[in-house]
Design a protein around this motif. Structure first.
Motif, PDB file in Angstrom:
ATOM      1  N   ALA A  87       9.432 -40.306  17.333  1.00  0.00           N
ATOM      2  CA  ALA A  87       9.595 -41.753  17.184  1.00  0.00           C
ATOM      3  C   ALA A  87       8.295 -42.427  16.793  1.00  0.00           C
ATOM      4  CB  ALA A  87      10.126 -42.357  18.484  1.00  0.00           C
ATOM      5  N   SER A  88       7.168 -41.970  17.386  1.00  0.00           N
ATOM      6  CA  SER A  88       5.883 -42.612  17.104  1.00  0.00           C
ATOM      7  C   SER A  88       5.387 -42.309  15.704  1.00  0.00           C
ATOM      8  CB  SER A  88       4.835 -42.169  18.124  1.00  0.00           C
ATOM      9  OG  SER A  88       4.582 -40.776  18.004  1.00  0.00           O
ATOM     10  N   ALA A  93       1.899 -42.318   8.507  1.00  0.00           N
ATOM     11  CA  ALA A  93       1.242 -41.125   7.971  1.00  0.00           C
ATOM     12  C   ALA A  93       0.506 -40.433   9.109  1.00  0.00           C
ATOM     13  CB  ALA A  93       0.296 -41.516   6.848  1.00  0.00           C
ATOM     14  N   THR A  94       1.243 -39.677   9.914  1.00  0.00           N
ATOM     15  CA  THR A  94       0.667 -38.981  11.061  1.00  0.00           C
ATOM     16  C   THR A  94       0.528 -37.497  10.743  1.00  0.00           C
ATOM     17  OG1 THR A  94       1.678 -40.555  12.592  1.00  0.00           O
ATOM     18  CG2 THR A  94       0.943 -38.457  13.514  1.00  0.00           C
ATOM     19  N   LEU A  95      -0.628 -36.936  11.065  1.00  0.00           N
ATOM     20  CA  LEU A  95      -0.883 -35.514  10.898  1.00  0.00           C
ATOM     21  C   LEU A  95      -1.167 -34.922  12.269  1.00  0.00           C
ATOM     22  CD1 LEU A  95      -1.369 -33.152   8.835  1.00  0.00           C
ATOM     23  CD2 LEU A  95      -3.804 -33.708   9.025  1.00  0.00           C
ATOM     24  N   THR A  96      -0.363 -33.951  12.680  1.00  0.00           N
ATOM     25  CA  THR A  96      -0.534 -33.333  13.992  1.00  0.00           C
ATOM     26  C   THR A  96      -1.175 -31.965  13.828  1.00  0.00           C
ATOM     27  OG1 THR A  96       1.406 -34.502  14.845  1.00  0.00           O
ATOM     28  CG2 THR A  96       0.628 -32.597  16.106  1.00  0.00           C
ATOM     29  N   TYR A 115     -13.675 -37.505   9.289  1.00  0.00           N
ATOM     30  CA  TYR A 115     -12.381 -37.374   8.625  1.00  0.00           C
ATOM     31  C   TYR A 115     -11.691 -38.732   8.548  1.00  0.00           C
ATOM     32  CZ  TYR A 115      -7.483 -36.257   7.885  1.00  0.00           C
ATOM     33  OH  TYR A 115      -6.206 -36.231   7.387  1.00  0.00           O
ATOM     34  N   GLY A 116     -11.736 -39.490   9.643  1.00  0.00           N
ATOM     35  CA  GLY A 116     -11.094 -40.798   9.679  1.00  0.00           C
ATOM     36  C   GLY A 116     -11.683 -41.757   8.661  1.00  0.00           C
ATOM     37  N   GLU A 117     -12.986 -41.670   8.442  1.00  0.00           N
ATOM     38  CA  GLU A 117     -13.617 -42.546   7.452  1.00  0.00           C
ATOM     39  C   GLU A 117     -13.162 -42.194   6.037  1.00  0.00           C
ATOM     40  OE1 GLU A 117     -17.726 -41.956   8.242  1.00  0.00           O
ATOM     41  OE2 GLU A 117     -17.757 -43.243  10.036  1.00  0.00           O
ATOM     42  N   ILE A 122      -4.481 -42.031   7.498  1.00  0.00           N
ATOM     43  CA  ILE A 122      -3.877 -40.978   8.307  1.00  0.00           C
ATOM     44  C   ILE A 122      -4.154 -41.216   9.787  1.00  0.00           C
ATOM     45  CG2 ILE A 122      -3.826 -38.508   8.801  1.00  0.00           C
ATOM     46  CD1 ILE A 122      -2.675 -39.170   6.093  1.00  0.00           C
ATOM     47  N   ASP A 123      -3.099 -41.181  10.586  1.00  0.00           N
ATOM     48  CA  ASP A 123      -3.247 -41.177  12.047  1.00  0.00           C
ATOM     49  C   ASP A 123      -3.213 -39.727  12.499  1.00  0.00           C
ATOM     50  OD1 ASP A 123      -3.289 -43.956  12.213  1.00  0.00           O
ATOM     51  OD2 ASP A 123      -1.112 -44.086  12.297  1.00  0.00           O
TER      52      ASP A 123
END
Length: 308
Positions: A87-88, A93-96, A115-117, A122-123
């Protein structure tokens, strides 16, 4: 043969067992207490086992009920976690990424800001355990494994660059009263063992027989990050990865002793589903990760060369 158990009955039992009350379970599930009682009785009949003692207006789990409740509550917890995960991530754009604990703690987490920068869209969700993840379930996109073996059906693996395994210790041990200059000097120090590593002190000892190490003694850990921490604290000399100890080496809280005895190994693998391997999220993370690994390797090659 036991016929199919009613899911509604199991749900009623789980709530009653977890909350310790038919009334509270009824409130949670928006039904009446008699409905909960009916479903629990149905489950008991289907299982052929008594799950609750009914004492006046209260209920108490039987021994069988407690054992069954522990498994059922845990199973419902996993279902809830999986549901929240899906659900979350829906519509985002989530990468697990799943990783073994040491690479996650010692190397990967310290670089996630970079990576976040580069990929603010991407979350990233990082999970860590020693369990082997089934990528086919679709919950995890990437699995970073140690000593991984061949990929399972439907998955592909890209091995990390060679890692360098070296003796590491606190500077106060390396240069103290029992300074370590030759392999023979190591016998005067406690050894710290990382028991799950592909290469250990026994392998090192075979290559450096003059050391005469007592391999049956010393601190033992089943995770590299704990062995590295023990070495920083001055508890002995550990044999571990320059990749995992990079920050400690840069900060000077660890030093390499006997760099000429370094060993090389390919330890970690990057797993993804073949069907996702060309997807942008996975491909971008893979490219970023291996660029960072190659940068680290360049640093440690210069670091070792300066000390040999």
């Amino acid at each position: 043969m036991l016929r199919r158990i009613s899911i509604k009955a199991i749900q009623a039992f789980e709530a009653a067992a977890r909350l310790g009350s038919f009334a509270l379970a009824a409130d949670e599930l928006a039904v009446t207490p008699s409905a909960i009682s009916h479903q629990v009785r149905l489950l008991e009949d289907q299982l052929g086992a008594l799950l609750f003692h009914r004492v006046h207006r209260s209920v108490i789990l039987t021994d069988t009920g407690r054992e069954y409740a522990a498994e059922v509550i845990a199973a419902f917890g996993r279902i809830d976690a999986a549901t929240q995960l899906v659900a979350s991530s829906s519509g985002s754009a989530t990468l697990t990424v799943h990783s073994t604990p040491s690479i996650a703690t010692q190397w990967l987490m310290r670089r996630l800001q970079l990576y976040g920068e580069l990929h603010p869209e991407i979350d990233l969700r990082l999970q860590s355990s020693v369990e082997q993840i089934d990528l086919g379930q679709g919950i995890v996109d990437i699995d970073i494994r140690y000593n991984p073996g061949p990929p399972p059906a439907g998955a592909v693996v890209k091995m990390f660059p060679e890692d360098v395994i070296v003796p590491l210790c606190s500077p106060r041990l390396a240069d103290g009263p029992k300074a370590i200059r030759r392999v023979e000097d190591l016998a005067a120090h406690a050894l710290i063992h990382s028991e799950v590593n592909i290469l250990g002190w026994r392998d090192w000892g075979r290559r450096n027989r003059r050391a005469r190490l007592d391999l049956d003694r010393g601190l033992r850990f089943d995770r590299s990050f704990m062995a590295i921490r023990a070495a920083v604290d001055g508890l002995g000399v550990t044999l571990d990865s320059m990749l995992l100890a990079e920050d400690e080496l840069r900060q000077g809280t660890l030093v390499i002793v006997l760099p000429e005895t370094a060993m090389k190994v390919r330890g970690h693998g990057f797993f993804s589903l073949r069907s996702k391997g060309d997807g942008r999220k996975v491909a971008d993370f893979r490219d970023w990760l291996f660029d960072a690994l190659l940068s680290t390797r360049g640093w440690w090659e210069d670091f070792l060369a300066a000390r040999q």
